[in-house]
Scaffold this motif. Sequence first.
Motif, PDB file in Angstrom:
ATOM      1  N   ASN A  86       9.918  -8.060  -8.261  1.00  0.00           N
ATOM      2  CA  ASN A  86      10.332  -9.461  -8.253  1.00  0.00           C
ATOM      3  C   ASN A  86       9.214 -10.433  -8.587  1.00  0.00           C
ATOM      4  OD1 ASN A  86      13.005  -9.096  -7.648  1.00  0.00           O
ATOM      5  ND2 ASN A  86      12.620  -9.003  -5.457  1.00  0.00           N
ATOM      6  N   SER A  87       8.291 -10.051  -9.436  1.00  0.00           N
ATOM      7  CA  SER A  87       7.256 -11.011  -9.785  1.00  0.00           C
ATOM      8  C   SER A  87       7.441 -11.538 -11.195  1.00  0.00           C
ATOM      9  CB  SER A  87       5.876 -10.391  -9.639  1.00  0.00           C
ATOM     10  OG  SER A  87       5.654  -9.497 -10.691  1.00  0.00           O
ATOM     11  N   LEU A  88       8.396 -11.002 -11.943  1.00  0.00           N
ATOM     12  CA  LEU A  88       8.665 -11.546 -13.278  1.00  0.00           C
ATOM     13  C   LEU A  88       9.309 -12.923 -13.124  1.00  0.00           C
ATOM     14  CD1 LEU A  88      10.036  -8.480 -15.273  1.00  0.00           C
ATOM     15  CD2 LEU A  88       7.743  -9.446 -15.283  1.00  0.00           C
ATOM     16  N   PHE A  89       8.989 -13.827 -14.067  1.00  0.00           N
ATOM     17  CA  PHE A  89       9.540 -15.177 -13.983  1.00  0.00           C
ATOM     18  C   PHE A  89      10.991 -15.149 -14.438  1.00  0.00           C
ATOM     19  CE2 PHE A  89       4.954 -15.839 -15.198  1.00  0.00           C
ATOM     20  CZ  PHE A  89       4.531 -15.975 -13.891  1.00  0.00           C
ATOM     21  N   PRO A  90      11.925 -15.493 -13.538  1.00  0.00           N
ATOM     22  CA  PRO A  90      13.340 -15.315 -13.869  1.00  0.00           C
ATOM     23  C   PRO A  90      13.841 -16.264 -14.948  1.00  0.00           C
ATOM     24  CG  PRO A  90      13.099 -16.457 -11.777  1.00  0.00           C
ATOM     25  CD  PRO A  90      11.718 -16.061 -12.213  1.00  0.00           C
ATOM     26  N   GLN A 139      11.250  -3.405 -15.938  1.00  0.00           N
ATOM     27  CA  GLN A 139      10.657  -4.607 -15.353  1.00  0.00           C
ATOM     28  C   GLN A 139       9.174  -4.394 -15.058  1.00  0.00           C
ATOM     29  OE1 GLN A 139      12.811  -5.940 -11.928  1.00  0.00           O
ATOM     30  NE2 GLN A 139      14.670  -6.387 -13.071  1.00  0.00           N
TER      31      GLN A 139
ATOM     32  N   THR B 430       9.520 -16.168  -5.621  1.00  0.00           N
ATOM     33  CA  THR B 430       8.834 -15.307  -4.657  1.00  0.00           C
ATOM     34  C   THR B 430       7.341 -15.621  -4.677  1.00  0.00           C
ATOM     35  OG1 THR B 430       8.404 -13.598  -6.285  1.00  0.00           O
ATOM     36  CG2 THR B 430      10.488 -13.453  -5.104  1.00  0.00           C
ATOM     37  N   SER B 432       5.007 -13.598  -5.025  1.00  0.00           N
ATOM     38  CA  SER B 432       4.306 -12.854  -6.074  1.00  0.00           C
ATOM     39  C   SER B 432       4.463 -13.506  -7.443  1.00  0.00           C
ATOM     40  CB  SER B 432       4.746 -11.390  -6.099  1.00  0.00           C
ATOM     41  OG  SER B 432       6.107 -11.269  -6.347  1.00  0.00           O
ATOM     42  N   MET B 433       5.556 -14.269  -7.654  1.00  0.00           N
ATOM     43  CA  MET B 433       5.662 -15.008  -8.927  1.00  0.00           C
ATOM     44  C   MET B 433       4.549 -16.041  -9.011  1.00  0.00           C
ATOM     45  SD  MET B 433       9.654 -15.919  -9.324  1.00  0.00           S
ATOM     46  CE  MET B 433      10.858 -14.675  -8.950  1.00  0.00           C
TER      47      MET B 433
END
Lengths: 220, 542
Positions: A86-90, A139, B430, B432-433
């Motif tokens: 969940n660290s990719l920019f959505p 991902q 999040t 981490s983002m």
Amino acid sequence: MLKISDIQVVYNQTPILDQFNLDIAAGEIVGILGPSGCGKSTLLRAIAGFVELAKGEICLNNACLCDCQCFMPPEKRGVGMVFQDNSLFPHLTVAGNIAFGLTKLNKKERQKRVQELLELIRLDGMEDRYPHELSGGQQQRVALARALAPKPSLILFDEPFSSLDKALSEHLAVEIRELLKKQKTAAILVTHTQREAELMCDRYAALNDVYRNIWIDTAA
Amino acid sequence: MKLSFIRLSPWQIAFWALILIISLPLLRILASWFEPSSDIWLHLYQTRLSGIISNTLLLLFGVAIGVTLLGVALAWTVSLCEFPGRKLLEWLLFLPFALPAYVIGFIYLGVFDFPGPVQTWLRDTLGWAGLDIRAYGLTLVIVMTLVLYPYVYMLARTAFYAQNSALIESARLMGMNAWQVFWKVSLPLARPAIAAGAMLALMETLADFGTVTLYNYATLTSAIFSVWEDFRSLQVAAQLSTLLLVIAVLLIFIERFSRGRARYDSRHRITYRPYKLKGIVAWSVTAAISLVVFLAFVLPLVQLVIWAWQAYSLEWDNRYFGWMSNTFTLAGIAALLTVSLAIILNAVKRHTRLSLISRAGLRFANLGYALPGSVLAVGIMLLIIEMGEKIAPGYGIWLSSGVLALLLAYTVRFLAVAYGPIESHFDTITPSMVEAARSLGANQQQLIGRIYLPILKPGLIVAAFMVAVDVMKELPATYLLRPYGWDTLAIRVYELSSEGLYEQAALPALMLLGLGLIALLGVAIINKHYQSSRTKNPEPFA
């Protein structure tokens, strides 16, 4: 290349790391094992600049990142990081994510670099997808490409395979090792699975053994 | 702007300043009990107070039953059954959101009251004696139900959609029919959502001033107005307000209590509609739901258009440009203010470890939605008059009816409306983002411009739309606090309809409805666009 000398990190008045030393050569991949909460993630966060040191210093390529007096903010350190999940920019596509750190390049160079990386992680053709349209393994490959894009000399991996299944994570560990070697990038992998460290790293050790400088070299 | 390293900083100070400003009107109201009670209070107590309270409770009771039955039945049918026209009806059922209660209220009076077309026809053809539809508050309950059921419908529908298909399948394998599935599976799972929806509807009922006045039904809210208009006694108005507050707080407690330990669970989503209705059953369901849409939306809309057409030349004049610009100005500034405040509160909440007190303060700030506009207006008037008298003696009353006072009221009341959508978008960012962005070289400004704003954008737009619509429809606070000559479309609707000039009132009402529909459509489009492209479990509409 990376030199960590006698660092201490204190969290809630408890020292997490104390008199910790670590040296990494250019292009070397090092694994650190340990159960959750033992301080291995804190080590990565100290190197990246998300926590401050109480004692000691960290130097990268002969430049001081932090000691008791100076503190270089994370955005100036040029250290890449790959997180659990969940660290990719959505709000950005695969290409947008990879290009995020390439602000110093002009448009053409940026597209070229993104294309290079897409081929490297074998996701060319998927540049317009959004992160949620990718599988877990894809991902994490995008997260790696994003960290590699600005050509950092060091990338930190914080349990990057923990949300993937065993077969996939072992496959990915080998693949990432090859990519890192191709790009001559040094890396620290933090994990609680020995097998991943064996497959991906040049040498690895449990966090407690790092204090005593006892390392296991891998055949890889 | 240090978003990610806020400690006790200007942000914390701003946070507490905001919470103080937001809670001041409420505290001032509560303080009214420490003042000696007046003759007016005694008079009120001896004559009308018990009637007013029982009226208020009766209305709440009726609306609670109405919206729950209607909202739950509609939501369950559209989410678990397939029938002709389901898709369209499912969407049309949201439309009454765009109608203020006082608009549908005067339309029903115009159509169904003694001189209206329906009763006239009944008298002429059947010789029917006719009846007073304002009696017993029954029509009022029906009208309120038709306007407010969408709250229950919206939340219950989302909850019904979030059921695990496997649960329904196992229930059916154990021999349960549709009715039993509804009682034993769907209803218990959706109970917290239903309670939350009913509570929102009841808060609106409690705050309503326009509709109850039209139906000559004295409630606590309308009593606050008559005390102010007839006796100019803010103190008694404040004391009445505390009674209103007690009911609001009770409602919140009942909602929390009925929710119990249940929590919303959004991990599941039903994968198909288990009940495919056929033949006469299917068509009667379609007909029944169409009837609701007809009564709650089509009939009011058509009647508004007819009346507005008839009265257009009589009612339209250049003053409308002024009323429209006032409406837009207030809605625009209020939306901007509440959205900015909601961003600040969310940012502080996310980036500092909040103490227990700060968290309580935050929850308190979000209670504004439970404060009826009239209560707020009274609190703000008292505050500003008293402070104004200290600063500029003789001018306090002048200060109290100003755009600033009005904006303060809107901000307190609608902060929670903006807070919700912004919070849910903040939650998708999040840690981490943020850390990934920083390790890729983004400084604080870039973090805001390239991560926070783009991810929050849909939430900010939805929040601004929702606040703007609420402000445009808002009547009680606007009525009490607007500066002299600063009329809005809502005020014009109220003034005309309370004099029985329904045809003329239809023109500004139609404008309000149009604006409401545009905003509703905007929210729907944004939600659909962003949710289908960015999340794994798209929430159903709104």
